[in-house]
Design a protein around this motif. Sequence first.
Motif, mmCIF file in Angstrom:
data_model
loop_
_atom_site.group_PDB
_atom_site.id
_atom_site.type_symbol
_atom_site.label_atom_id
_atom_site.label_comp_id
_atom_site.label_asym_id
_atom_site.label_seq_id
_atom_site.Cartn_x
_atom_site.Cartn_y
_atom_site.Cartn_z
ATOM 1 N N PRO A 97 0.982 -1.185 -0.122
ATOM 2 C CA PRO A 97 -0.096 -0.087 -0.161
ATOM 3 C C PRO A 97 0.925 1.193 -0.028
ATOM 4 O O PRO A 97 1.958 1.205 0.414
ATOM 5 N N ASP A 98 0.103 2.294 -0.594
ATOM 6 C CA ASP A 98 0.979 3.804 -0.388
ATOM 7 C C ASP A 98 0.750 4.217 0.888
ATOM 8 O O ASP A 98 1.685 5.166 1.285
ATOM 9 N N PHE A 99 -0.516 4.048 1.263
ATOM 10 C CA PHE A 99 -1.040 4.608 2.747
ATOM 11 C C PHE A 99 -1.692 3.777 3.565
ATOM 12 O O PHE A 99 -2.537 2.836 2.926
ATOM 13 N N VAL A 100 -1.405 3.606 4.691
ATOM 14 C CA VAL A 100 -2.258 2.759 5.682
ATOM 15 C C VAL A 100 -2.957 3.628 6.802
ATOM 16 O O VAL A 100 -2.300 4.599 7.256
ATOM 17 N N HIS A 101 -4.207 3.369 6.907
ATOM 18 C CA HIS A 101 -4.963 4.220 7.907
ATOM 19 C C HIS A 101 -5.520 3.178 8.996
ATOM 20 O O HIS A 101 -6.060 1.999 8.416
#
Lengths: 435, 260
Positions: free
Chosen positions: B217-221
């Motif tokens: 992933p590019d971002f993890v939330h």
Amino acid sequence: MTQAVATYEQYEADFRKLQEARSAEPDWLTELRSAAFARFQELGFPVARKGNEPWKYTDVRPLAAETFPYETAAAASVDAAQLFPFDDGMARVAFVNGRFSQELSTPSPDGLTVMPLTQALEEHGEDVRRHLAQHATYADEAFTALNTAFLADGAFVLAEGAVEMPLHIVYVTTERVATHPRTLIVARPTSELSVVESYVSATGGAHFTNAVTEVVLKDGAQVTHRQLLLENHETYHMANTRVHQSRDSAYRSLVYEAGGGLVRNELMVLLDAEGAEADLKGLYVSAGKQHVDNNINIDHAKPHGYSRLYYKGILDEQSRAVFGGTVMVRPGADKTDAHQEDKNLILSHEAEVDSKPALEIYADDVKAGHGATAGAIADEALFYMQSRGIDPERAMLFLVRGFVSEILDSVTIEPLREWLEESTTQALPRFRDKR
Amino acid sequence: MAVPLLEVRGLHVAVAETEILKGVDLAVSEGEVHAIMGPNGSGKSTLASVIAGKPGYTVTGGEVLYSGESILKMLPDERARAGIFLALQYPVELPGIRNREFLRTALDALRESRGEDKVGIRDFNKLLEAKAEELGLEPEMMKRNVNEGFSGGEKKRNEILQLAVLDPKLALLDETDSGLDIDALRVVAEGVNRFRGPGKAIVLVTHYQRILNYITPDFVHVLIDGRIVRSGGRELALELEKRGYDWLREGAQTGAAPSA
């Protein structure tokens, strides 16, 4: 009440007239006719009330209050291609307003004897006498009694060997009359036969069809029987079908009901010898103010019988459906394997179904089950289809087609299957002319 | 800067009076893969479902913008035709509807809305066969009723097959990894990676970081109790694997949500 009296008087007058006209027929038939009419007068039309379980949900008072003449003028001309376009490649025997139509009928295919009952009385007197009214008994059945009293042309079908070409028996009504179609199908030992029996109206406007069909399967015979009720929405349709199965015979039935205003279909299958097999499927599609009542009975009288009953219904608008089914496993009918199921898809809040499958088991080592469901289209299925880009109307149509496919996939005659699929969606106004 | 493909602003969502999402903000641009992680019941699936327009949820506040326009009043099929795809956590069985026919109807609906001709049957069958093979699905399964009698893994692969054939812009994957064995997980991840590209965006909802070994992933939330309590890069997922969710949960409770 006075109207009902008028109705009975009309039937009586018509009956006297018929008796005179048929004075040349065999004595046994005259006696049968008279006894049946006397029984009809005693029984009267069935009454929907508590305690009369088979008729609890279906009120035939509107039928009893109307008169439909029996005598008719010469048969009107009928556009076969328009009324029943699904019988390409089939042999056909046709009746218009209860009278045999030479013009609409084709020669019998190999292995099959097809003729009007009146002619069969002369040419196959023994077969007719042995079977006619032996299976569809009228003692407790007012409509069968009435049909028997008025039986005239009707269809006689005798199968020998494997008959390759399907037969289409069609009863067309063109005007406001009462008809009492009578069909007798005898399948000789190890014969194979595929029959489509259909009922159509050539025009709008009420008429009364009171049909009785008897199917006799001798040892090892195989009959595929598809009954199509396609009449207009003003029509009263009473149907009684009785099937008698001998050893190792197989009866496969489809009852398809998309027409008729007040429909009552009674089908009773007697598995009267070991190893008999019955597969009964049904599809009823109703809208407007249609009322469709199916009363299906399977009677396992001998061991090692197998039966499957699977009916499905789609109800829309203010229509109403009734399903009553009984699987009876008599004492000694051990090792019976029976299952019955009725599933309903209800598209409108105003539509209603009463489904009452029942089992009566008096034998040992029996495998039997039953079920009934009624529900709307599942929201999650609709959402799933929508989430793939399909609009809700098309998604509904898809789901309805999916629902009926389980029944219609049993129709191995491809043009007929396609026609039935199309007819099913056309029978529901919300889908009419949509694809 | 370009408008994000998907923008969720202060989204509040309730299910039957119970508030599930309590102010979620998220911006996903083309070419990006976002993982939404969180414990069970945190609202991850709700977020994906609301974006796709699943009924049963009430938006009580906030906005969901797609290409800069609000989509909350759009029907699910309208959103799908606009390019949004949701791979369901529990794919639905459709009795009497064949997989192949279903997918072709869906593809035609998408094409029709773009003013394109319907797909030719031969072209479609070729496309379907190729995509099915990539996902290890037998051609025979295309003739079967949608998801009927499919194993859990087959259902999930069938979802990714639909993704591959329908080729949306935004893919929402709702726990597509749950219930998959390692081989099936790899096949599914490969399918997602083939879809991944410059014009596409993926929001991947998952409970476990396992699938992120295959889809980076590019971002993890991290979503806990209806709020995104932390955002970061790939390393956040690894930290979650080591430490679980509790250290963040406590932070969420005291209201000291760290910013990304």
